[in-house]
Scaffold this motif. Sequence first.
Motif, PDB file in Angstrom:
ATOM      1  N   GLU A  53      -0.705  31.060 -28.108  1.00  0.00           N
ATOM      2  CA  GLU A  53      -0.947  30.490 -26.784  1.00  0.00           C
ATOM      3  C   GLU A  53      -1.010  28.972 -26.844  1.00  0.00           C
ATOM      4  OE1 GLU A  53      -4.579  32.431 -25.729  1.00  0.00           O
ATOM      5  OE2 GLU A  53      -3.555  34.060 -24.685  1.00  0.00           O
ATOM      6  N   ARG A  54      -1.652  28.454 -27.874  1.00  0.00           N
ATOM      7  CA  ARG A  54      -1.768  27.000 -28.045  1.00  0.00           C
ATOM      8  C   ARG A  54      -0.394  26.369 -28.223  1.00  0.00           C
ATOM      9  NH1 ARG A  54      -2.104  23.763 -32.578  1.00  0.00           N
ATOM     10  NH2 ARG A  54      -3.119  21.765 -32.213  1.00  0.00           N
ATOM     11  N   ARG A  55       0.435  26.954 -29.080  1.00  0.00           N
ATOM     12  CA  ARG A  55       1.791  26.450 -29.296  1.00  0.00           C
ATOM     13  C   ARG A  55       2.602  26.469 -28.009  1.00  0.00           C
ATOM     14  NH1 ARG A  55       3.206  29.807 -34.668  1.00  0.00           N
ATOM     15  NH2 ARG A  55       1.956  28.609 -36.115  1.00  0.00           N
ATOM     16  N   LYS A  56       2.505  27.581 -27.291  1.00  0.00           N
ATOM     17  CA  LYS A  56       3.256  27.706 -26.047  1.00  0.00           C
ATOM     18  C   LYS A  56       2.799  26.666 -25.031  1.00  0.00           C
ATOM     19  CE  LYS A  56       4.750  30.981 -22.563  1.00  0.00           C
ATOM     20  NZ  LYS A  56       4.707  32.340 -22.076  1.00  0.00           N
ATOM     21  N   ALA A  57       1.502  26.430 -24.943  1.00  0.00           N
ATOM     22  CA  ALA A  57       0.980  25.433 -24.009  1.00  0.00           C
ATOM     23  C   ALA A  57       1.460  24.033 -24.386  1.00  0.00           C
ATOM     24  CB  ALA A  57      -0.545  25.489 -23.990  1.00  0.00           C
ATOM     25  N   ILE A  58       1.423  23.703 -25.668  1.00  0.00           N
ATOM     26  CA  ILE A  58       1.880  22.386 -26.114  1.00  0.00           C
ATOM     27  C   ILE A  58       3.354  22.190 -25.803  1.00  0.00           C
ATOM     28  CG2 ILE A  58       2.366  21.003 -28.185  1.00  0.00           C
ATOM     29  CD1 ILE A  58      -0.321  22.003 -29.296  1.00  0.00           C
ATOM     30  N   PHE A  59       4.168  23.186 -26.101  1.00  0.00           N
ATOM     31  CA  PHE A  59       5.594  23.047 -25.859  1.00  0.00           C
ATOM     32  C   PHE A  59       5.929  23.050 -24.373  1.00  0.00           C
ATOM     33  CE2 PHE A  59       5.795  24.203 -30.351  1.00  0.00           C
ATOM     34  CZ  PHE A  59       6.641  23.189 -30.785  1.00  0.00           C
ATOM     35  N   THR A  60       5.133  23.711 -23.562  1.00  0.00           N
ATOM     36  CA  THR A  60       5.328  23.675 -22.114  1.00  0.00           C
ATOM     37  C   THR A  60       5.059  22.274 -21.575  1.00  0.00           C
ATOM     38  OG1 THR A  60       4.723  26.008 -21.927  1.00  0.00           O
ATOM     39  CG2 THR A  60       4.615  24.676 -19.925  1.00  0.00           C
ATOM     40  N   VAL A  61       3.975  21.670 -22.027  1.00  0.00           N
ATOM     41  CA  VAL A  61       3.648  20.313 -21.581  1.00  0.00           C
ATOM     42  C   VAL A  61       4.695  19.319 -22.085  1.00  0.00           C
ATOM     43  CG1 VAL A  61       1.956  18.444 -21.699  1.00  0.00           C
ATOM     44  CG2 VAL A  61       1.194  20.790 -21.398  1.00  0.00           C
ATOM     45  N   LEU A  62       5.139  19.461 -23.335  1.00  0.00           N
ATOM     46  CA  LEU A  62       6.168  18.580 -23.869  1.00  0.00           C
ATOM     47  C   LEU A  62       7.487  18.725 -23.101  1.00  0.00           C
ATOM     48  CD1 LEU A  62       5.573  18.795 -27.719  1.00  0.00           C
ATOM     49  CD2 LEU A  62       5.195  16.828 -26.236  1.00  0.00           C
ATOM     50  N   ALA A 106      11.287  16.495 -19.106  1.00  0.00           N
ATOM     51  CA  ALA A 106      11.963  16.588 -17.814  1.00  0.00           C
ATOM     52  C   ALA A 106      11.617  15.407 -16.906  1.00  0.00           C
ATOM     53  CB  ALA A 106      11.600  17.896 -17.129  1.00  0.00           C
ATOM     54  N   ASP A 107      10.389  14.909 -17.034  1.00  0.00           N
ATOM     55  CA  ASP A 107       9.946  13.780 -16.216  1.00  0.00           C
ATOM     56  C   ASP A 107      10.246  12.427 -16.865  1.00  0.00           C
ATOM     57  OD1 ASP A 107       8.985  15.609 -14.402  1.00  0.00           O
ATOM     58  OD2 ASP A 107       6.913  15.502 -15.131  1.00  0.00           O
ATOM     59  N   LYS A 108      10.975  12.451 -17.984  1.00  0.00           N
ATOM     60  CA  LYS A 108      11.315  11.247 -18.740  1.00  0.00           C
ATOM     61  C   LYS A 108      10.072  10.477 -19.201  1.00  0.00           C
ATOM     62  CE  LYS A 108      15.890  10.461 -16.784  1.00  0.00           C
ATOM     63  NZ  LYS A 108      16.289  11.649 -16.284  1.00  0.00           N
ATOM     64  N   GLN A 109       9.069  11.228 -19.608  1.00  0.00           N
ATOM     65  CA  GLN A 109       7.839  10.639 -20.117  1.00  0.00           C
ATOM     66  C   GLN A 109       7.657  10.916 -21.608  1.00  0.00           C
ATOM     67  OE1 GLN A 109       4.945  12.491 -17.579  1.00  0.00           O
ATOM     68  NE2 GLN A 109       5.014  10.815 -16.101  1.00  0.00           N
ATOM     69  N   LEU A 153      -2.212  17.551 -32.399  1.00  0.00           N
ATOM     70  CA  LEU A 153      -1.722  17.438 -31.021  1.00  0.00           C
ATOM     71  C   LEU A 153      -2.338  18.540 -30.170  1.00  0.00           C
ATOM     72  CD1 LEU A 153       0.265  15.594 -29.564  1.00  0.00           C
ATOM     73  CD2 LEU A 153       2.023  17.281 -29.970  1.00  0.00           C
ATOM     74  N   ASN A 154      -2.804  18.173 -28.964  1.00  0.00           N
ATOM     75  CA  ASN A 154      -3.447  19.159 -28.105  1.00  0.00           C
ATOM     76  C   ASN A 154      -3.061  18.922 -26.656  1.00  0.00           C
ATOM     77  OD1 ASN A 154      -5.563  17.350 -26.821  1.00  0.00           O
ATOM     78  ND2 ASN A 154      -5.994  17.054 -28.998  1.00  0.00           N
ATOM     79  N   VAL A 155      -3.264  19.939 -25.846  1.00  0.00           N
ATOM     80  CA  VAL A 155      -2.855  19.906 -24.446  1.00  0.00           C
ATOM     81  C   VAL A 155      -3.653  18.864 -23.664  1.00  0.00           C
ATOM     82  CG1 VAL A 155      -2.664  21.263 -22.333  1.00  0.00           C
ATOM     83  CG2 VAL A 155      -2.114  22.308 -24.523  1.00  0.00           C
ATOM     84  N   LYS A 156      -4.922  18.740 -23.967  1.00  0.00           N
ATOM     85  CA  LYS A 156      -5.771  17.782 -23.245  1.00  0.00           C
ATOM     86  C   LYS A 156      -5.232  16.360 -23.362  1.00  0.00           C
ATOM     87  CE  LYS A 156     -10.457  15.943 -23.101  1.00  0.00           C
ATOM     88  NZ  LYS A 156     -11.749  15.893 -23.786  1.00  0.00           N
TER      89      LYS A 156
END
Length: 107
Positions: free
Chosen positions: A5-14, A19-22, A81-84
């Motif tokens: 779940e942690r990996r999936k969340a990190i890759f989703t945010v990345l 996509a937002d060019k950030q 690296l973390n989602v927060k």
Amino acid sequence: MNRKERRKAIFTVLSSKLADKQLLVVDDIKLSEIKAKKMAEIMNSLKVDNTALLTIPAKNEIVEKSASNLPKVKTILVDYLNVKDLLKYNTVVLLKDSLEKLDNLVK
């Protein structure tokens, strides 16, 4: 939160940051000495105006201390690296080696 779940969340945010060019991928940041001014110049050349999260593949005291004096930049090892943090900072700067190490986390 388990590892998958942690990996999936990190890759989703990345993915969202990309996509937002950030999300910026840089070959390497080389500094000969600890200078916040040089790090600020690097961040300005990357066109990082707001807050930035700089991910590094391994401990680099020169880069970490140079960035620590910049109020809008945080350095973090790619292993931590973390989602927060990904959500807190507007721009994510990944070093090329960090990207490769991040890719190995999936496997």
